[in-house]
Enzyme design. Structure first.
Site, PDB file in Angstrom:
ATOM      1  N   ARG A 171       0.853  -1.186   0.000  1.00 18.81           N
ATOM      2  CA  ARG A 171       0.000   0.000   0.000  1.00 18.81           C
ATOM      3  C   ARG A 171       0.886   1.233   0.000  1.00 18.81           C
ATOM      4  O   ARG A 171       1.892   1.281   0.717  1.00 18.81           O
ATOM      5  CB  ARG A 171      -0.887   0.065   1.258  1.00 18.81           C
ATOM      6  N   ILE A 172       0.484   2.204  -0.783  1.00 20.95           N
ATOM      7  CA  ILE A 172       1.190   3.484  -0.748  1.00 20.95           C
ATOM      8  C   ILE A 172       0.739   4.219   0.504  1.00 20.95           C
ATOM      9  O   ILE A 172      -0.462   4.287   0.787  1.00 20.95           O
ATOM     10  CB  ILE A 172       0.864   4.292  -2.009  1.00 20.95           C
TER      11      ILE A 172
ATOM     12  N   ASN B 259      11.895  -0.077   4.758  1.00 17.99           N
ATOM     13  CA  ASN B 259      11.276  -0.849   3.676  1.00 17.99           C
ATOM     14  C   ASN B 259      12.365  -1.624   2.948  1.00 17.99           C
ATOM     15  O   ASN B 259      13.535  -1.222   2.957  1.00 17.99           O
ATOM     16  CB  ASN B 259      10.597   0.124   2.693  1.00 17.99           C
TER      17      ASN B 259
ATOM     18  N   HIS C 103      13.139  -2.958  -0.953  1.00 13.52           N
ATOM     19  CA  HIS C 103      12.679  -2.796  -2.330  1.00 13.52           C
ATOM     20  C   HIS C 103      13.555  -3.669  -3.234  1.00 13.52           C
ATOM     21  O   HIS C 103      14.783  -3.662  -3.101  1.00 13.52           O
ATOM     22  CB  HIS C 103      12.779  -1.328  -2.758  1.00 13.52           C
TER      23      HIS C 103
ATOM     24  N   THR D 229      10.662   7.683   3.144  1.00 10.60           N
ATOM     25  CA  THR D 229      10.301   9.101   3.081  1.00 10.60           C
ATOM     26  C   THR D 229       9.022   9.190   2.241  1.00 10.60           C
ATOM     27  O   THR D 229       8.645   8.209   1.594  1.00 10.60           O
ATOM     28  CB  THR D 229      11.439   9.919   2.427  1.00 10.60           C
TER      29      THR D 229
ATOM     30  N   GLN E 261      18.867 -12.628  -1.474  1.00  9.67           N
ATOM     31  CA  GLN E 261      19.646 -11.528  -0.884  1.00  9.67           C
ATOM     32  C   GLN E 261      18.776 -10.667   0.038  1.00  9.67           C
ATOM     33  O   GLN E 261      19.246 -10.165   1.061  1.00  9.67           O
ATOM     34  CB  GLN E 261      20.275 -10.669  -1.982  1.00  9.67           C
TER      35      GLN E 261
HETATM   36  C1  GRF Z   1       9.702  -8.653  -1.928  1.00  8.94           C
HETATM   37  O1  GRF Z   1      10.364  -8.847  -3.154  1.00  8.94           O
HETATM   38  C2  GRF Z   1       9.864  -7.240  -1.454  1.00  8.94           C
HETATM   39  O2  GRF Z   1      11.119  -6.711  -1.769  1.00  8.94           O
HETATM   40  C3  GRF Z   1       8.799  -6.535  -2.230  1.00  8.94           C
HETATM   41  O3  GRF Z   1       7.707  -7.420  -2.246  1.00  8.94           O
HETATM   42  C4  GRF Z   1       8.177  -8.749  -2.100  1.00  8.94           C
HETATM   43  C5  GRF Z   1       7.519  -9.316  -0.878  1.00  8.94           C
HETATM   44  O4  GRF Z   1       7.808 -10.669  -0.694  1.00  8.94           O
HETATM   45  N1  GRF Z   1       8.534  -5.241  -1.660  1.00  8.94           N
HETATM   46  P1  GRF Z   1       7.487 -11.374   0.691  1.00  8.94           P
HETATM   47  O5  GRF Z   1       6.017 -11.091   1.010  1.00  8.94           O
HETATM   48  O6  GRF Z   1       8.405 -10.814   1.722  1.00  8.94           O
HETATM   49  O7  GRF Z   1       7.712 -12.834   0.429  1.00  8.94           O
END
Ligand code: GRF
Length: 205
Positions: A87-88, A103, A105, A137, A169
């Site tokens: 969610r944003i 977070n 990403h 942010t 990773q």
């Molecule tokens: C991960 O790749 C995370 O980086 C991205 O959404 C995916 C979530 O995977 N934001 P999980 O729910 O942690 O298995």
């Protein structure tokens, strides 16, 4: 010991990696915006409290974020961990947790913010891809970078094979970043960089 809450929307494999890392933190709850998030049953199986704040029950982003904030604040966390939370978040929410909201990403930010990062990377023809843990942010997929890990892009990669390599990773660096936070080793400089006490700049070890 620091208290954290983890926000998920689905599978929850990053949340699972954080739980399995046995970090010196108290996980007060796993919160999902979807009652059917697979990660919730894993958390319950580990005796971790779970909460659902369903975004469909609120008619605006502001109302949802206010309810989410109330649920989080009742748990008094030192750190809020977004782990596949799809969610944003409003600026008000993000500012409320300034310096205590992180977070993960699945790209080497600032490259490829947004969705479908692995397809974006393949399309761009990059030779290395990876993942980033960052403080949040108001600008989506932006903010002070705590740690990154890179992976090679291999010939014949599909978004799925590349995602799997990156995910391995993610499961390594997210617990690492939270461990540093728990050890009070992270500071955000006025120009928006993260210093990790005892770790040389740009290293993820
Ligand atoms: C991960 O790749 C995370 O980086 C991205 O959404 C995916 C979530 O995977 N934001 P999980 O729910 O942690 O298995």
């Amino acid at each position: 010991m620091k208290t954290i809450v983890i926000l998920i929307s689905g599978r929850g494999s990053n949340m699972q990696a954080i739980v399995e890392a046995n970090l010196p933190v108290h996980i007060a709850a796993v919160i999902s915006n979807r009652a059917d998030a697979a990660g919730l049953s894993y958390a319950q199986s580990k005796g971790i409290a779970t909460r659902v704040v369903d975004h469909r029950n609120y008619d605006s982003r502001e109302a949802f974020d206010a309810a989410l904030m109330q649920t989080i604040d009742a748990l008094k966390p030192d750190l809020v961990v977004l782990a596949g939370f799809m969610r944003i978040l409003t600026e008000g929410f993000v500012n409320h947790y300034q310096g205590r909201l992180i977070n993960i990403h699945p790209s080497l930010l600032p490259a490829f913010p947004g969705l479908a990062t692995h397809a974006q990377a393949l399309k761009a023809g990059v030779k290395v891809h990876g993942c980033t843990v960052h403080f949040v942010t108001p600008q989506v997929d932006h903010g002070p970078i705590v740690v990154q890990a890179e992976v090679p892009v291999e010939p014949g990669d599909t978004p799925e094979t590349l995602a799997a390599r990156v995910l391995a990773q993610e499961h390594r660096i997210y617990p690492q970043a939270i461990r540093w936070f728990a050890q009070d080793r992270l500071t955000i400089t006025p120009d928006g960089r993260v210093n990790v006490q005892g770790v040389e700049a740009l290293s993820d070890s």
